[in-house]
Design a protein around this motif. Structure first.
Motif, mmCIF file in Angstrom:
data_model
loop_
_atom_site.group_PDB
_atom_site.id
_atom_site.type_symbol
_atom_site.label_atom_id
_atom_site.label_comp_id
_atom_site.label_asym_id
_atom_site.label_seq_id
_atom_site.Cartn_x
_atom_site.Cartn_y
_atom_site.Cartn_z
ATOM 1 N N ASN A 180 -10.974 -25.425 20.407
ATOM 2 C CA ASN A 180 -10.511 -23.762 20.102
ATOM 3 C C ASN A 180 -9.665 -23.986 18.962
ATOM 4 N N ASP A 213 -11.043 -16.127 29.075
ATOM 5 C CA ASP A 213 -11.378 -17.401 28.534
ATOM 6 C C ASP A 213 -12.711 -17.902 28.671
ATOM 7 N N HIS A 243 -2.296 -20.510 28.699
ATOM 8 C CA HIS A 243 -3.022 -20.800 29.682
ATOM 9 C C HIS A 243 -3.164 -22.336 29.617
ATOM 10 N N ASP A 244 -3.402 -22.545 28.455
ATOM 11 C CA ASP A 244 -3.765 -24.193 28.396
ATOM 12 C C ASP A 244 -2.727 -25.168 27.846
ATOM 13 N N HIS A 256 -8.703 -18.435 19.029
ATOM 14 C CA HIS A 256 -8.904 -18.173 20.238
ATOM 15 C C HIS A 256 -8.070 -17.726 21.278
HETATM 16 FE FE LIG Z 1 -8.718 -21.423 26.729
#
Ligand SMILES: [Fe+2]
Ligand SMILES: [Fe+2]
Length: 420
Positions: free
Chosen positions: A240, A358, A276-277, A244
């Motif tokens: 990513n 996502d 989120h990650d 992203h």
């Molecule tokens: Fe993601």
């Protein structure tokens, strides 16, 4: 004879006082007092005089000199204060409301309570002799000031000679008109001074508020910058790109809006989604960088990134939504996701939105194992599914419907923030 003279003089006083009190524009109290002193001196042929105004309340009540005039001496503006008590002549007049006549200030009879302070005479090589001191009264007959006249001269300018009661009596009928006008002017002045202070204070408050707002803006900017840096740090080992996370923010904001979420929610998800990650920062780099399939342990470790992310983010009050997104973005509508296997609406709506965002972005993006899909193919997979993906078991059906209706909005975000 005497009565005629008195009548003429009374008419003069009336005319002169009323002229500037009733028929002229509102004047500053200081100006009124100055003119009252001047007219009183003319009327009584006094060579000099001082006009005082009563200031303060209760124990702080005092006489403040408003103007001093002397035909023989050039004077600085008056600026002295006398206590209201019987020790001085003006103080006595203010304390008792009585008019005082003194024929010779240097020979005040012993039975009178006040004395004369000769320091002014000494300092100015002046000789005060006769004095008339009378109070200025308001409509309630309270003393609001004192006029003190010094050295009455006779018709040919010689003297000084004593003041006479009839001179003082001339003032009496008009005293409360003069006093009332002064009191009003003084009140207007004090109120406008108060307004000025209030205006100043308001301006100060406004400036302070602006400074606080500027500081808050700076803090907000610093906050936004640090979370975007944090989110990029998490993507470092990923295929990513920085774009992203930016796009996931915008898709999420867009979808939340279409879902009818409150403005505050939309604004919050717009910066929370990108994190989120973030839990991937806690995963061993060797696993993150590994080419080819992961073994079972590695896969399990990788699947812990939602919990790692939650741990990082839940420390901050401002990142509560971000932490719930991080924890739940791999949960599935049918309860077969991870880490907790939450199901349906047990999954926070913020996380359900980010999950769709996502996946949409992953489908549109090129990966080592797949090309980037067109909008049409992506839309088809998200609505109908394919061999690997069943949208109905994975995603909130309400969000699938919203996507079906507004997928063009998603495509616009992809187009405007794509890597190319
Ligand atoms: Fe993601
Ligand atoms: Fe993830």
């Amino acid at each position: 004879m005497m009565d005629v003279r008195r009548g003429d003089a009374a008419m003069d006083v009336l005319r002169e006082f009323l002229e500037f009190i009733e028929y002229s524009k509102p004047q500053p109290a200081g100006e009124l007092l100055r003119r009252v002193l001047f007219r009183s001196r003319r009327l009584t042929e006094a060579e000099a005089g001082t006009v005082f105004i009563v200031r303060g309340r209760g124990k702080s009540k005092r006489l403040e000199a408003a103007d001093t005039q002397n035909d023989c001496i050039e004077l600085e503006p008056a600026s002295f204060v006398l206590p209201i008590n019987k020790a001085s002549i003006a103080g006595f007049t203010a304390a008792t409301g009585e008019t005082v006549f003194v024929a010779d200030l240097y020979n005040i009879p012993d039975d009178l309570p006040f004395s004369f302070d000769p320091s002014f005479d000494r300092d100015h090589a002046y000789r005060s002799r006769s004095m008339l001191s009378f109070p200025l009264l308001n409509h309630d007959r309270e003393v609001i000031g004192v006029v003190q006249l010094i050295n009455r001269l006779d018709a040919s300018g010689n003297g000084p000679i004593p003041f006479e009661r009839e001179q003082a009596d001339l003032i009496v009928p008009f005293n409360h008109i003069v006093g009332g006008a002064i009191e009003r002017a003084d009140m207007v002045e004090r109120i406008s001074a108060q307004n000025m202070r209030l205006r100043d204070r308001n301006r100060l408050l406004r400036e302070q508020r602006a400074r606080i707002a500027a500081l808050q803006d700076e803090t907000e900017e610093a906050f936004q910058l640090s979370i975007s840096l944090l989110s990029r740090a998490a993507e470092l080992h990923d295929e990513n790109t920085a774009k992203h996370v930016e796009r996931v923010n915008e898709y999420s904001y867009f979808l939340a809006g279409k879902l009818g979420s409150p403005k505050a929610f939309c604004n919050e998800i717009r910066y929370s989604a990108q994190l989120h990650d973030v839990g991937k920062m806690s995963i061993n780099v060797a696993i993150l960088r590994k080419q080819g399939p992961l073994d079972e342990d590695e896969r399990l470790e990788m699947m812990r990134h939602p919990e790692y992310g939650f741990k990082i983010l839940s420390a901050s009050d401002r990142l509560q939504m971000a932490s719930e997104i991080a924890l739940n973005h791999h949960e599935q509508w049918n309860g077969e996701g991870y880490p907790a296997g939450r199901k349906g609406e047990e999954i926070p709506v913020s996380a359900r939105i980010v999950t769709l965002a996502d996946i949409y972005d992953a489908l549109r993006s090129e990966r080592s194992y797949k090309p980037g899909y067109t909008q049409e193919l992506t839309r088809h997979i998200l609505l109908e599914g394919d061999d690997h993906f069943d949208p109905r078991s994975h995603l909130d059906p309400k969000l699938i419907d919203i996507f079906a209706e507004h997928h063009r909005g998603m495509a616009e975000i992809w187009d405007s923030l794509s890597n190319q």
